[in-house]
Every structure is written in structure tokens, then in C-alpha cells.
Design an enzyme around this catalytic site. Sequence first.
Site, PDB file in Angstrom:
ATOM      1  N   GLY A 123       0.821  -1.203   0.000  1.00  0.00           N
ATOM      2  CA  GLY A 123       0.000   0.000   0.000  1.00  0.00           C
ATOM      3  C   GLY A 123       0.855   1.254   0.000  1.00  0.00           C
ATOM      4  O   GLY A 123       2.054   1.209   0.318  1.00  0.00           O
ATOM      5  N   CYS A 124       0.240   2.364  -0.349  1.00  0.00           N
ATOM      6  CA  CYS A 124       0.998   3.603  -0.455  1.00  0.00           C
ATOM      7  C   CYS A 124       1.397   4.128   0.927  1.00  0.00           C
ATOM      8  O   CYS A 124       2.553   4.483   1.148  1.00  0.00           O
ATOM      9  CB  CYS A 124       0.214   4.646  -1.237  1.00  0.00           C
ATOM     10  SG  CYS A 124      -1.500   4.829  -0.751  1.00  0.00           S
ATOM     11  N   TYR A 125       0.455   4.176   1.839  1.00  0.00           N
ATOM     12  CA  TYR A 125       0.783   4.630   3.196  1.00  0.00           C
ATOM     13  C   TYR A 125       1.863   3.744   3.812  1.00  0.00           C
ATOM     14  O   TYR A 125       2.772   4.213   4.491  1.00  0.00           O
ATOM     15  CB  TYR A 125      -0.449   4.536   4.103  1.00  0.00           C
ATOM     16  CG  TYR A 125      -1.385   5.712   4.047  1.00  0.00           C
ATOM     17  CD1 TYR A 125      -0.944   6.998   4.336  1.00  0.00           C
ATOM     18  CD2 TYR A 125      -2.727   5.537   3.742  1.00  0.00           C
ATOM     19  CE1 TYR A 125      -1.822   8.065   4.320  1.00  0.00           C
ATOM     20  CE2 TYR A 125      -3.610   6.612   3.727  1.00  0.00           C
ATOM     21  CZ  TYR A 125      -3.150   7.874   4.015  1.00  0.00           C
ATOM     22  OH  TYR A 125      -4.018   8.936   4.005  1.00  0.00           O
TER      23      TYR A 125
END
Lengths: 352, 352, 352, 352
Positions: free
Chosen positions: C155-157
Amino acid sequence: MASKARVGVLGASGYTGAELVRLLLRHPRVEITLLTAERSAGKAMRDVFPQFSPFDLPKLVTVDGLDWVGALLDVAFCALPHGTTQTVIKGLLAAAPSTRVVDLSADFRLHDTAAYAKWYGHEHLAPELQSEAVYGLIETHRREIRHAKLVANPGCYTTCAQLPLVPLIKANAIELDEIVIDAKSGMTGAGRAAKEAMLFSEVSEGFNAYGVGHHRHMAELDQEFSLAAGREVVVSFTPHLVPMNRGILSTIYVRGGRGRTAQNLHEILIEAYAKEPFVHVLPFGETPHTRHVRGSNMTFIGVAKDRREGRAILVSALDNLVKGASGQAIQNMNLIMGWPETTGLEQVALFP
Amino acid sequence: MASKARVGVLGASGYTGAELVRLLLRHPRVEITLLTAERSAGKAMRDVFPQFSPFDLPKLVTVDGLDWVGALLDVAFCALPHGTTQTVIKGLLAAAPSTRVVDLSADFRLHDTAAYAKWYGHEHLAPELQSEAVYGLIETHRREIRHAKLVANPGCYTTCAQLPLVPLIKANAIELDEIVIDAKSGMTGAGRAAKEAMLFSEVSEGFNAYGVGHHRHMAELDQEFSLAAGREVVVSFTPHLVPMNRGILSTIYVRGGRGRTAQNLHEILIEAYAKEPFVHVLPFGETPHTRHVRGSNMTFIGVAKDRREGRAILVSALDNLVKGASGQAIQNMNLIMGWPETTGLEQVALFP
Amino acid sequence: MASKARVGVLGASGYTGAELVRLLLRHPRVEITLLTAERSAGKAMRDVFPQFSPFDLPKLVTVDGLDWVGALLDVAFCALPHGTTQTVIKGLLAAAPSTRVVDLSADFRLHDTAAYAKWYGHEHLAPELQSEAVYGLIETHRREIRHAKLVANPGCYTTCAQLPLVPLIKANAIELDEIVIDAKSGMTGAGRAAKEAMLFSEVSEGFNAYGVGHHRHMAELDQEFSLAAGREVVVSFTPHLVPMNRGILSTIYVRGGRGRTAQNLHEILIEAYAKEPFVHVLPFGETPHTRHVRGSNMTFIGVAKDRREGRAILVSALDNLVKGASGQAIQNMNLIMGWPETTGLEQVALFP
Amino acid sequence: MASKARVGVLGASGYTGAELVRLLLRHPRVEITLLTAERSAGKAMRDVFPQFSPFDLPKLVTVDGLDWVGALLDVAFCALPHGTTQTVIKGLLAAAPSTRVVDLSADFRLHDTAAYAKWYGHEHLAPELQSEAVYGLIETHRREIRHAKLVANPGCYTTCAQLPLVPLIKANAIELDEIVIDAKSGMTGAGRAAKEAMLFSEVSEGFNAYGVGHHRHMAELDQEFSLAAGREVVVSFTPHLVPMNRGILSTIYVRGGRGRTAQNLHEILIEAYAKEPFVHVLPFGETPHTRHVRGSNMTFIGVAKDRREGRAILVSALDNLVKGASGQAIQNMNLIMGWPETTGLEQVALFP
């Protein structure tokens, strides 16, 4: 002071609804006694607009089957979607004929039911009311509005275009067949419905025209410009979307008629608006920014000389949610209720 | 492959300078051997543009007293402020006549020194070079550019206006005296100089016109449109600022000449640009968004019918820092160096 | 060079899909042979993302009933919504086991099916694949990814939080029970689905936290941090939305373990990433901006001393659509295909 | 009603100055009789802030050599730069001791002249006034402010951090050594001085921390938190810049002391602010957006449970130009003048 007037906002969960509530909460002559919303019926206003969390407001109810007599509304603001509006207002005025209605939709703006049917693709559902409705651009139609039962509040784009142009058309000061209106609007003009094209990531850091050559607002412009001119007037009009929340700016290209210069046009506008509280004409050569009217009911107008001989460029700016919608609607209410027109609308623009 | 060409960027601490470096870092035929900046001389490029932190680049040096012979530049991109440019290029070409120069300022765009003096308020400082400079709008002047020693890279506004209009003017397809260009630009067009009016809080959430009636870019448009028409052409042109970083969109109002319809105009543009790698004409009736060309060297053009009979609305969009400045400059370099024009410019638009 | 690899993008009408297409169009080793989209099936890619108008791309088709054998895909990027993903990949790998899959959804990131069920509220639909999937944070799991058939792209986070923290946790250099991650994301992280809360007018000119105390990304962080630590690690993590399109910035508060200073932590990161092409550690005391990695596959990390003794503040920034999604996915493809990891990912950040 | 109080705004050409004028124009008890600005002295207010074009306001004059006795000011708002402030107020109060001063700079916020010298790098120029100045966070120091001659209006960041934290610290409800404040501010907080880093193109579409580990606001927080605790308190504090004009949001990580839960902390805040007109505590678990207080004097506070046992996350939001500066200054004026605190501050938040 006598007791406050009872006002309702039909369609309170949209942006013009919220803007009405923002302004009405501080209007000294009214109390908000009714708020409707369809999908959000049963919720508190703070659930759809958390900025109202500290305020005591009626719960949102559905407009269907409302007891208009029991509601005892002095004024109803109608901020409902196109179409629905006609049916709701018809029912409201039938049941409670003493309620005054200010409608913010486009439904009652066109006097000509044929024009309506052409632009909207179906017959009008309340043609008898349409003929009775008064077009609510105050600076142009103040006298008729005073006694209106149903006011059709003008559109945001069209308010921004009419305020600089109508006095010039009435004065026969510009060539009627060479008017170009290039209009730019903030995103709240598109409403609160969830559409992909209106998502932040689709809009931010970009700019575009839309509806090129065939935007519905043209019908309203045609009606009012033709009325002012006493003949048919058709203008070029292109709307654009600006990555900002509020504001409309119109850049208008005109040619002076019969030797009129840009300065002459400026003088006509200065005189026309000398006493208007919400239209401010800038010194010649200055042009407005939308940010300088943000959150206020003010329209700023500038006039500059084009370098092409005999031509002028007009620039007008207003906040589409205030003078372009809810502020003008309250100004209309003030007018029909016999209150000072500026009541509750004195807020100064928020900049930066 | 032979060794890479040595290129320099004069004025690397501004936005067009940074954009040149961004693109040149990935250009397979060049290496960046010189970067100049005045106030930041002595610093690393990463100190003025931290995005270059991972890259190995020459330190910033001042352009004054540079040893142009020793620099051994094949190509110099000049992204210096107006005025300075003339003196620097004069010195550079005198010392290193084999260096090719692509100038991104406005200094060499006007062939007529009288026009220059009128618009810029002083005599040109290198009139002999001005007459030799080739105006670098590739789609219009490709043949002359190929052999130029000094290319005057076009302005961003004017590139955006010329690409849709020049083919129509050349084809004698529109009325020359009724052209209105309403242009909207992102903020990078204003450069990196610290000015109050360009602060975030002055710009965000607002929109405005500026330089109404008297913008300097008009001189460049006059020159090129008159050249295309074979007679003097004067257009209305109004620039606006959009709260976004990149992109220019021009909405252009024209009347077809001698019975030409909007469709006819569209056909002319489709044909004119059939083989151009960086001009894309959309299907009739579609109009472009700036976001769809962001970061790329592409120009998108749309043509739609106005509802006023015989008139059309053209909309063009490009990224002011790429096709409007640094990308076009690299395209010019590719052309004068005999490389495929698209080399190093293949990046696809960044959206969202 | 041999013929190009055939790649497909499942879910091409979303933002990560478009970003994959943007990058793959310029990747020298692949050709895009399949694009799917559900509601837009039958349309051209240019209809959903006009920036691709100049390019020749396969028409969008529905993923249902696709002939995976006939598709002959070397690599499939799966950018489908949560849930759907499991079924589609199961079918794909059953029919075409030689196709490599890089999945951009969260569906295969958690090794523990119980954790999956807890956070997502239902049993996993392809548990046998979940155990086989390799978590695709390259800087941490490069070796396992090389031979993976199915890569679960992070995921980006979590990418933005893991890159600065994992080396410190592995080195046992920070207190594991006092980690606070305050994360801020641009709006593309919310995807392209039309939701009221993501409208421009709801987002612009504002800032907010969301999912405070219970965001799904925490499960992924728990797994990877606990793996790195060799014991259970639970961090505080709060995501926020920034009115910008791209970018994630994480501000991370840590306490050095066993006398480690902020400088010590910086040295560990410098060493850990000395050879990584897409992680760049800034000089001590400097912290990154999201704008300096925009559009690139780069992550920038900064370390500064907190004024509270023994504590440090880490700041990391990446582009959520590139290193946080599609760029990292392509980096994973490069790795499993045996190509240089940077292939097709060399684009320099777009700033301004 | 008696005649209106005469108020002056020193430093009217900056953002807090303009915000004071916006609010004071609609304050029923005052008239603006003096406006000063240095570089713009001699201009009309409309020349520096065109939104005031329709209003009648005094011309801008320079503060140097002003006749403070003749000015007859009841209240002077001082929105001058750091440093200048001390000299100006010293002169003003010496000449016109009956004028009440509300100072919006940081100059009189620190009681300890040694702390001042440490953070600002020079001796205080009016130490005798510094000891007399009252720190103007009304919710905490209402009693002392009522009789103050000189009020030091709190900073925007510190107001936003103190309102949620001070009641908890006073109640001894949280661990004093584990407070992390992650603060995010709109760009007007940086003022109107023309700096490259504040240009639209440097700021838009990006996010960053700044002053990591050593921001000046920390001195003010140290003073007030230590005062509330009765011992020295040092917190972690990191400010960030958000691409928006107005608003501050603080995300605050705390650990409950002696078994206090997040719910307990929420109850303490609910009770502390039950009667405050401008602090609104949201229901447990809800957290505020800056947009919901935009343009208003309101602070919204939310409390949520962290998933780490015993910890809570507090989120507070206010408009940095209103409650964070000019609105709070007017609230202070109301208090020292004996007027209802909410006078002139009733404006509802502007959203969208």
C-alpha cells in the site's frame, strides 16, 4: 421588533441550501423553522454540514407529504433539483398561498414555456405558475419583484453576465450581434452530487471549457438580453471550470455602438449602479478578481479598452453561492418582505 | 553511438531552467555540462530544486565572465530574464560561434526592432542578431529552424494561440478582424521571482484577468498572424491566471470566412496536423483540458460549433513549461542537431 | 532485442490503472495487449482518460469470462477493487499459470488469513494463493520477489512508513512501543469512485484526519514491523487528506533505543539505502517535500533531531501513484522478469 | 447607544490586518479611525486589498511619528512585524496611556525575558512592558485579561494546541512527557511578505514539514503548558504547510495518566468548554476539518481512542486568521471593553 418571520429551506443538504442557512442564521428578522432533504431526511443538519454543529437547527425532513399549512412559513426558499421543483412549489402554493417562495432552481426563469420545453426536453409541469413567476434579478426587475408571490432567482452565470451587459443593452450602447461572453466558474456551481468529473483529483491542477456551444444558461440570457434590447439577441457564451470552490468571472468582449468608447460604457455602468448596494463598478481600466467578492453578496465590474479600436472588455466577478444564488435569494426575500435590502447580507468578502 | 552533445542551461534556477534539466537528464543524446544562475551561483542544483538531489549535476556558476570557448557547448539553452539575454547571447555567439543557441526569452522573437522598442520601452541591444534569429514555432517554421544558429523559442501564450489559428489564417478560412482569444494560464508562467501577487494565499481560491488590453505577448501574435495572413492582423487577447501550476488553455472565438463552417475549420486543422507528433486535434465537438497534456510536450486542439450561425469556438491546451517553453526548446534542439524531433520528449501526460 | 513482453492491466479505468498505462507506454520491454474495465467496457481508453488520445491502445474489455489462455499475458497487473481481486486472480492463475501477477489491491498483502478476516470482515476467497503471495516491498523482500508468481504490491501509506522504519527496527535502534506515524496523503489515494466526500468543493481549501484510530492499513504495518522486529509491534498511525492530487508524507516520531541519537538513526538509513535506486536519504536535518518526488518512483527520507532528548523525527515522501502503487508494481515486474529494476522508471520528478 | 469606540489597526496591509478590518467593519461598537502601513503609506486600503473598494476607510499612514494623543484611540490592534512592535507599543503607551493595546505579534507573549532572548536572538526592547502584558488566551486567562492594558494575543499554532491540551494538563489527566503535536497550517500563517518559498507554484500540489525540531512557537507552548502543569513540560511539535489559505489542524498524541481513557479525556474537555462560545467539542470519536471553521472564530476539538491501549488522539481545528489571530484579538478587545465577548464575531463558517 415583532416576532421573527418563519422561513424554510427546501433542499438544505446541497451547497446553496447550506449557504442559505449560513446567512439566515445571522439574519435578524428570520428564524429557520424548516429544513428538508431527501436522502438525508431524519439526520441533523450537522451530519451533512458539520460547520453547523454548534447551532440549534431543525432536523432534516423529507419534502414529500409535508403539511404546508401547519408549517406556517412566511418564506420558503426552494433549492431543489430541476423538475422536482415544479411539483413541490405547485403543491406548496396550492396549500399555503400566503407563503412567499424564492426558487433557486432554473424551473421558473423562462417565461416562454416553449423555450423551456426546448432547452429542458419536456413540457413544464406548472405552466400557470411559470407565467406568474417574476424573474428575480433585482437590479433590473426590482419593481415587479416587490409584489411577487414566486420569485425565480437568477442563475449564477447569468447574473454575472447580465449585470454588466443589461444597462449597456438598454442604453443601446453596444453592437448586439458581436457579444462574446467567456465565463469561468468555481466548482460549487456544479453542485454536491457525487460525479466522477467533479472529484478533487479530476479537477485540481487543471482547467477546461464545457458545454461548448450549447449550455442551458443561454436560454435565460437570450430572454433577458432580448427583453432589454427590444429585439432578439443571441450571444456567444462559453463556460469553464476553475479549480476553486467559489466565484464566477466573466470576460465580455463588446463593440461600442454608434461611436461609443470604452470610457462611455464605463460611465453608463457607473451611473446605472450608483445607488446599488451590491454592484460596485471599479475605476476605469481596473478589473476584478473573484477573491475580492468571496463570501459576500457583492458584484464587482471592470471596464477596459480593447486595443482593437472601438471595442471594450468588461470583466465581472461575483460569488456564485452568494450573489449568484443564496445571497441574491435573501435579497429577494428582503425585498418582498419590505425589509431593507441589505439586511443580513452585510458580510465583507473573505480574502485571503 | 557517438559521444553525447554538451549542453548548457543558462538560468537554471528558474522554472523553465528546471524543466529543461528534468527533460535533458533523460535525453539520450546529451549531457548537461553547464548550469548557470546568478543569485544562486556556487550552490548545487539540489539546493535550488531539491528534486534533483539524487542526480549528479554541475554546480551552478554565474554567467558573467564565463569562458564560452572552454565550455565547448554544442547547444546553449538560454532561460535568462528579458534584457540580460541580449547581452549574454551576443557575447556567447561572438566567442563561440559554433554553439547553437535556443533562447527561451522574448528577446529575439520580434523581427522588427521598432516593434521591439515600442513594446519593451528601449532599443534592442543586439539588433544584428535579432534579424538573424529564427522564430522557433516548429509546426510553422520547421524549414528555417533546421539551419538556425539562434532560435527564438516562442512564448507559451502565443504557441497556444498560434497552433489552432495559423493554419486557418493561412487557408484564408476565417474572418481576420473578428478573432477573440481568451487565454488562461497556470502560475508557473509568471516565473519564480518572489512577488506578492504570486503568493499562494493571493492566488489560491481565486481567478482574475490581467494586463487587459495591453499584454506584451500581443506583439508576437501580431507578427505571426500578419505573416500568415499576408496583411496586418490585430486580435483581441486577454490573459487570465488560474490557480494551478501548469497549463494554458485558449478559448478562441472565430467566424468562418466565405461560408466556412466549424466542421470545415476542423478539417483544415486535422489535415494540417496529421503528421505532427506534438499536436493532436480531437474529434469534432470535443474540447481539451489542460490536465490531459500536463508534463507532456503535446498540444490538444478542439473545434466546436458556436450556436451563432457561421461561428466556431476553438480550444487549445498545452503545458506552458513543456510545449510552451522547455519541451519546445528541446524539440528545436533536436531539429537543429538533426535528431528525431521526438527524442527525449516522449513522456506521457501526468494525470491525475 | 527479443520481442516485447505482453502485459495486461486489469482495472485500467482507475487512477493506478492509468498510471500503469502512462509508465508502460514508455517501458522499452513491454507492450500493452490487454486493458479491462467493468463499467467502461467497450469504450476506448481515451474515453476514460483523454490524455491517451494520441496513443494506440487496446479497447477496454470486461474481465468476466476473459480467455486467459488466449490472452497470452506474460504479466498481469491487477488494479481491481478489493474482493473482486481474489476471484479474478484465482481464475487467471488457474487458467494461465505461466502468467506472472502483480496485484495492486490489499487482497494478498496479509499472510495471516485470520488477520485478513478480522480487518476485512469476511473470509479470504483464495487462501491458498494468499500463502503463496510474496509481499512486494522490494527494498525489504527483493530476494523472495524474484521468484514470485504472485506479488502483493504494498500500500501507499505503508510503503511510505516502512521505508524509513524497517531498517531502524531491524537494527534494533528504536523503542518499538513509542512509534507515532502521522501520515498525510493526496486525494488520488482515495481512488476514482464518485463519492461526495471526495468532490473538489468538499476537499479544496481544507484539511482533515480520517479513520482515526482504526485504519485498515494498520494490519499491513503490524505484519511487516512485527516481522522486522521479531516480536509484535503496534504503532499509532493517523492518516490525513491533503488538498493535492499526488503525494504522501509521513512524519514519524521515534525514540532512539539504547542511547541511539538522531544522527545514529540517520547513519543506519544512509547505509541501508546506499545502493537503492529509488530511496534517497537526505543530508541530516533536511526533510523532504512531496513535490520533489511527484511523478517519479523516488522516495525521499529525512531525519532530524527532536528537541526532546533522545528522540528523532523521520519524514518520508513518495508519490502514492508511483512508488506507492504503479511504479513499484513495475519495479516488481522488472524484478520478476529479470530486467534492470529501473527500466521504464527513470522519469525525473515533475516540479513545479 | 453611546458613540462608537475609536480603533486603529497598525499594520493594516498584512493578512491579519485585513482580517481585522473585515471583522471590525461589521462590529457594532467600533469605528475604524486609523490604519497604518509602512511601504503602502499614502495609499487607500483598496489599493492593497481591493475587497474593501466599496467601503469608506481611512487612508494608510506610516506609524512613524504618529500623534498618538491626537489619534484618540480607545483600542489599538498591533499587527506589526516582530521587533518593530516593541518600539511602537512602547511609544504608544507612553504617549497615550489610556489606549488599550492588543498585540498580534509574538513580542509580548513570553513572560521570561531570558526565554525571549534565547529564541529571538536579542534582548527584549521593552522588558518593563513584557512583564505587564497579559497572555491573551481567553479560555485560560479570562480573568487577568479583563483588566489588561496590553494583551499579547496568542499565536495560531499555539492556540490550536493549547485549547485541547491545557484542560487535560490542568486536570493532571495525561502523561506530560509523551505529548506529540503534529500541526498543519494553511499558507496565510506565513504572512504576506514576498518569499520564493511561498509562491503559488512552490506550494500548490505539495506538502511539507518545516522547522523540524526547532520552531519558535515552542517557547510559547513551553511557557503555557508548564504553567498549567506546575512543572516543566516539553513537547514534540512539528509544523507543516498545507496548500490551502486558511486553517490549522493539530493532531495530538497523548497517553492517559493514571488509568484515564480516551473517553475520560473527552469528558474533561466537554466540561471545560461547556460554556465557551468559541470552543466546540465534537461527540466522542468525531474529528474536525479545518473547512468547518473557515472564516469563523470557532475552534472544533475531537477526541478519539488510539488502538494502542491507554492512548488517545486529539484533533483540533481553527481558522488561523480568526481564532488564531484577528478574531481572538477582537474577542480580547470585547473582554477588556466590557462588551459581550461574541460581539462582531458571530459569523458562521464559510463552507464550501
